[in-house]
Write a protein that holds these residues in place. Structure first.
Motif, PDB file in Angstrom:
ATOM      1  N   GLY A  69       0.828  -1.219   0.000  1.00  0.00           N
ATOM      2  CA  GLY A  69       0.000   0.000   0.000  1.00  0.00           C
ATOM      3  C   GLY A  69       0.853   1.255   0.000  1.00  0.00           C
ATOM      4  O   GLY A  69       0.521   2.246  -0.657  1.00  0.00           O
ATOM      5  N   ALA A  70       1.971   1.186   0.720  1.00  0.00           N
ATOM      6  CA  ALA A  70       2.847   2.364   0.785  1.00  0.00           C
ATOM      7  C   ALA A  70       3.499   2.641  -0.566  1.00  0.00           C
ATOM      8  O   ALA A  70       3.682   3.801  -0.955  1.00  0.00           O
ATOM      9  CB  ALA A  70       3.904   2.154   1.867  1.00  0.00           C
ATOM     10  N   THR A  71       3.845   1.585  -1.323  1.00  0.00           N
ATOM     11  CA  THR A  71       4.418   1.846  -2.660  1.00  0.00           C
ATOM     12  C   THR A  71       3.373   2.521  -3.550  1.00  0.00           C
ATOM     13  O   THR A  71       3.704   3.354  -4.387  1.00  0.00           O
ATOM     14  CB  THR A  71       4.917   0.558  -3.370  1.00  0.00           C
ATOM     15  N   LYS A  72       2.112   2.168  -3.358  1.00  0.00           N
ATOM     16  CA  LYS A  72       1.066   2.763  -4.191  1.00  0.00           C
ATOM     17  C   LYS A  72       0.742   4.191  -3.744  1.00  0.00           C
ATOM     18  O   LYS A  72       0.335   5.032  -4.551  1.00  0.00           O
ATOM     19  CB  LYS A  72      -0.172   1.871  -4.195  1.00  0.00           C
ATOM     20  N   ALA A  73       0.941   4.480  -2.446  1.00  0.00           N
ATOM     21  CA  ALA A  73       0.812   5.868  -1.980  1.00  0.00           C
ATOM     22  C   ALA A  73       1.913   6.704  -2.635  1.00  0.00           C
ATOM     23  O   ALA A  73       1.703   7.857  -3.018  1.00  0.00           O
ATOM     24  CB  ALA A  73       0.915   5.920  -0.463  1.00  0.00           C
ATOM     25  N   PHE A  74       3.071   6.094  -2.795  1.00  0.00           N
ATOM     26  CA  PHE A  74       4.170   6.762  -3.501  1.00  0.00           C
ATOM     27  C   PHE A  74       3.744   7.080  -4.940  1.00  0.00           C
ATOM     28  O   PHE A  74       3.954   8.185  -5.438  1.00  0.00           O
ATOM     29  CB  PHE A  74       5.425   5.881  -3.502  1.00  0.00           C
ATOM     30  N   VAL A  75       3.147   6.096  -5.590  1.00  0.00           N
ATOM     31  CA  VAL A  75       2.733   6.291  -6.993  1.00  0.00           C
ATOM     32  C   VAL A  75       1.738   7.447  -7.093  1.00  0.00           C
ATOM     33  O   VAL A  75       1.824   8.289  -7.993  1.00  0.00           O
ATOM     34  CB  VAL A  75       2.112   4.993  -7.572  1.00  0.00           C
ATOM     35  N   HIS A  76       0.819   7.497  -6.145  1.00  0.00           N
ATOM     36  CA  HIS A  76      -0.186   8.574  -6.153  1.00  0.00           C
ATOM     37  C   HIS A  76       0.511   9.936  -6.053  1.00  0.00           C
ATOM     38  O   HIS A  76       0.303  10.810  -6.894  1.00  0.00           O
ATOM     39  CB  HIS A  76      -1.155   8.381  -4.977  1.00  0.00           C
ATOM     40  N   GLN A  77       1.356  10.098  -5.042  1.00  0.00           N
ATOM     41  CA  GLN A  77       1.940  11.428  -4.814  1.00  0.00           C
ATOM     42  C   GLN A  77       2.966  11.769  -5.888  1.00  0.00           C
ATOM     43  O   GLN A  77       3.057  12.915  -6.332  1.00  0.00           O
ATOM     44  CB  GLN A  77       2.555  11.508  -3.409  1.00  0.00           C
ATOM     45  N   PHE A  78       3.719  10.752  -6.335  1.00  0.00           N
ATOM     46  CA  PHE A  78       4.686  11.017  -7.404  1.00  0.00           C
ATOM     47  C   PHE A  78       3.957  11.497  -8.665  1.00  0.00           C
ATOM     48  O   PHE A  78       4.435  12.388  -9.368  1.00  0.00           O
ATOM     49  CB  PHE A  78       5.507   9.760  -7.715  1.00  0.00           C
ATOM     50  N   SER A  79       2.799  10.921  -8.923  1.00  0.00           N
ATOM     51  CA  SER A  79       2.033  11.324 -10.111  1.00  0.00           C
ATOM     52  C   SER A  79       1.670  12.808 -10.034  1.00  0.00           C
ATOM     53  O   SER A  79       1.777  13.538 -11.020  1.00  0.00           O
ATOM     54  CB  SER A  79       0.758  10.488 -10.241  1.00  0.00           C
ATOM     55  N   MET A  80       1.233  13.231  -8.845  1.00  0.00           N
ATOM     56  CA  MET A  80       0.862  14.645  -8.687  1.00  0.00           C
ATOM     57  C   MET A  80       2.089  15.549  -8.819  1.00  0.00           C
ATOM     58  O   MET A  80       2.053  16.604  -9.456  1.00  0.00           O
ATOM     59  CB  MET A  80       0.188  14.873  -7.320  1.00  0.00           C
ATOM     60  N   ASN A  81       3.204  15.094  -8.240  1.00  0.00           N
ATOM     61  CA  ASN A  81       4.430  15.902  -8.323  1.00  0.00           C
ATOM     62  C   ASN A  81       4.980  15.931  -9.755  1.00  0.00           C
ATOM     63  O   ASN A  81       5.491  16.957 -10.211  1.00  0.00           O
ATOM     64  CB  ASN A  81       5.501  15.342  -7.373  1.00  0.00           C
ATOM     65  N   LEU A  82       4.857  14.821 -10.442  1.00  0.00           N
ATOM     66  CA  LEU A  82       5.328  14.756 -11.837  1.00  0.00           C
ATOM     67  C   LEU A  82       4.520  15.731 -12.697  1.00  0.00           C
ATOM     68  O   LEU A  82       5.060  16.436 -13.543  1.00  0.00           O
ATOM     69  CB  LEU A  82       5.164  13.325 -12.355  1.00  0.00           C
ATOM     70  N   ARG A  83       3.233  15.750 -12.430  1.00  0.00           N
ATOM     71  CA  ARG A  83       2.349  16.656 -13.175  1.00  0.00           C
ATOM     72  C   ARG A  83       2.793  18.102 -12.983  1.00  0.00           C
ATOM     73  O   ARG A  83       2.803  18.904 -13.915  1.00  0.00           O
ATOM     74  CB  ARG A  83       0.914  16.439 -12.693  1.00  0.00           C
ATOM     75  N   THR A  84       3.176  18.397 -11.757  1.00  0.00           N
ATOM     76  CA  THR A  84       3.632  19.756 -11.456  1.00  0.00           C
ATOM     77  C   THR A  84       4.948  20.048 -12.177  1.00  0.00           C
ATOM     78  O   THR A  84       5.117  21.095 -12.802  1.00  0.00           O
ATOM     79  CB  THR A  84       3.827  19.903  -9.931  1.00  0.00           C
ATOM     80  N   ASP A  85       5.871  19.104 -12.112  1.00  0.00           N
ATOM     81  CA  ASP A  85       7.182  19.320 -12.750  1.00  0.00           C
ATOM     82  C   ASP A  85       7.064  19.436 -14.266  1.00  0.00           C
ATOM     83  O   ASP A  85       7.837  20.153 -14.898  1.00  0.00           O
ATOM     84  CB  ASP A  85       8.140  18.161 -12.422  1.00  0.00           C
ATOM     85  N   LEU A  86       6.109  18.709 -14.848  1.00  0.00           N
ATOM     86  CA  LEU A  86       5.995  18.712 -16.320  1.00  0.00           C
ATOM     87  C   LEU A  86       4.997  19.748 -16.837  1.00  0.00           C
ATOM     88  O   LEU A  86       4.681  19.765 -18.023  1.00  0.00           O
ATOM     89  CB  LEU A  86       5.606  17.310 -16.818  1.00  0.00           C
ATOM     90  N   ALA A  87       4.529  20.586 -15.932  1.00  0.00           N
ATOM     91  CA  ALA A  87       3.584  21.629 -16.361  1.00  0.00           C
ATOM     92  C   ALA A  87       4.228  22.417 -17.504  1.00  0.00           C
ATOM     93  O   ALA A  87       5.403  22.750 -17.452  1.00  0.00           O
ATOM     94  CB  ALA A  87       3.263  22.550 -15.193  1.00  0.00           C
ATOM     95  N   GLY A  88       3.471  22.669 -18.518  1.00  0.00           N
ATOM     96  CA  GLY A  88       4.024  23.416 -19.649  1.00  0.00           C
ATOM     97  C   GLY A  88       4.458  22.514 -20.788  1.00  0.00           C
ATOM     98  O   GLY A  88       4.665  22.984 -21.913  1.00  0.00           O
ATOM     99  N   THR A  89       4.590  21.221 -20.523  1.00  0.00           N
ATOM    100  CA  THR A  89       4.965  20.294 -21.608  1.00  0.00           C
ATOM    101  C   THR A  89       3.729  19.808 -22.370  1.00  0.00           C
ATOM    102  O   THR A  89       3.842  19.292 -23.482  1.00  0.00           O
ATOM    103  CB  THR A  89       5.673  19.027 -21.073  1.00  0.00           C
ATOM    104  N   GLY A  90       2.559  19.939 -21.740  1.00  0.00           N
ATOM    105  CA  GLY A  90       1.332  19.421 -22.366  1.00  0.00           C
ATOM    106  C   GLY A  90       1.098  17.949 -22.078  1.00  0.00           C
ATOM    107  O   GLY A  90       0.091  17.375 -22.487  1.00  0.00           O
ATOM    108  N   ILE A  91       2.041  17.317 -21.366  1.00  0.00           N
ATOM    109  CA  ILE A  91       1.906  15.877 -21.058  1.00  0.00           C
ATOM    110  C   ILE A  91       0.923  15.709 -19.896  1.00  0.00           C
ATOM    111  O   ILE A  91       1.065  16.358 -18.863  1.00  0.00           O
ATOM    112  CB  ILE A  91       3.277  15.265 -20.696  1.00  0.00           C
ATOM    113  N   ARG A  92      -0.065  14.835 -20.098  1.00  0.00           N
ATOM    114  CA  ARG A  92      -1.052  14.571 -19.050  1.00  0.00           C
ATOM    115  C   ARG A  92      -0.517  13.466 -18.118  1.00  0.00           C
ATOM    116  O   ARG A  92       0.111  12.527 -18.602  1.00  0.00           O
ATOM    117  CB  ARG A  92      -2.392  14.100 -19.635  1.00  0.00           C
TER     118      ARG A  92
END
Ligand code: NDP
Ligand code: 8X3
Length: 255
Positions: A151-174
């Motif tokens: 479950g903790a690895t999947k909590a990582f996936v959740h938060q990493f996804s949100m952080n990745l979205r923030t880092d890639l803002a401006g690239t157009g990648i969803r």
């Protein structure tokens, strides 16, 4: 140009069903996993459309080699489906095998991270309209006994996804964190060390999500108009019911 999806864990369950869904609907598919025979079978099912590449998520060099081996006709990459992963063990702490913990972290966390980074240049070539869909789980939000590190690895996936979205803002990648619940695949067989009877029993008297249901969700997320980003998608079968936290009685305590 034909869109391309790169799938981790395409040899079984969600990844295999998603490979079939996309290959049947005009996309090219790069199917990865460790089991070569299953990758070959997918290639035979969709000649020239599915390209299989052996890849071990716990081995960064193997991921780099897989990305380097993508044929020209399968570039750039429109969608990365970070799906390969596993749970190992069902026992609560402290009755655990820390080797299994390590494998889950190396696969579900480090493997997903390295795959994302290695593929990013090819995804950026598509930019607007491209997507990265990460397979989390309801286990990231609903704790259960024995779910500890999985479950903790999947909590990582959740938060990493949100952080990745923030880092890639401006690239157009969803970016999407796809969070399924109870679903029939080989998941429980893997978790129990190869007990396929346990796998069958888990789903025998109920109606779980099927891999094709997840493939449908991945298809929808990846083919939405360019300006739409599904941040989080939590899916359960109707038979799975969220419930309130458990209350222990005084007698339930050890002392
Ligand atoms: P399966 O066991 O059927 O499929 C898992 C896939 O992951 C296989 O293709 C396997 O490929 C791949 N995989 C595992 N370890 C590695 C590795 N070291 N290197 C490369 N590939 C690897 O399970 P599911 O389809 O159910 O699981 C897919 C994802 O969905 C996982 O991330 C899982 O945690 C998640 N999930 C599953 C749920 C369920 O109830 N089934 C619910 C929520 C999330 P190979 O062995 O050939 O390498
Ligand atoms: C798999 C779902 O609830 O069995 O991620 O952990 S659960």
């Amino acid at each position: 140009m034909q869109p391309v999806i790169f799938i981790t864990g395409a040899t079984s369950g969600f990844g295999q069903a998603t490979a079939r869904k996309f290959a049947s609907n005009g996309w090219k598919v790069i199917a990865t996993g460790r089991r070569v025979d299953r990758l070959n079978a997918l290639e035979d099912e969709f000649p020239g459309i599915v390209h299989g590449i052996t890849m071990d998520l716990t081995d960064a060099a193997s991921i780099d080699a897989a990305v380097a081996a993508i044929p020209e006709g399968f570039k750039p990459v429109t969608c990365l489906f970070n799906n390969g992963g596993l749970a190992l063990g069902t026992q609560p702490i402290p009755d655990v095998d820390t080797g299994q913990w390590r494998t889950m972290v190396e696969t579900n966390v480090m493997g997903l991270l390295h795959t994302t980074l290695a593929l990013l240049p090819l995804i950026k070539q598509v930019g607007k309209g491209a997507s990265i869909i990460n397979t989390g789980s309801i286990a990231q939000r609903f704790a259960y006994a024995g779910g500890n590190v999985y479950g903790a690895t999947k909590a990582f996936v959740h938060q990493f996804s949100m952080n990745l979205r923030t880092d890639l803002a401006g690239t157009g990648i969803r970016i999407t964190s796809l969070e399924p619940g109870h679903a029939k695949s080989e998941f429980t067989a893997v978790r129990t060390g190869g007990d396929f009877d346990a796998n069958e029993k888990m789903y025998a008297d109920n109606d779980p999500l099927m891999p094709e249901d997840i493939a449908e969700a991945v298809w929808w997320v990846a083919t939405l108009p360019d300006h739409v980003n599904i941040n989080v998608m939590e899916i359960m079968p109707v038979c799975q019911v969220p419930s309130r936290p458990v209350i222990l009685k005084r007698d339930d305590f050890e002392n």
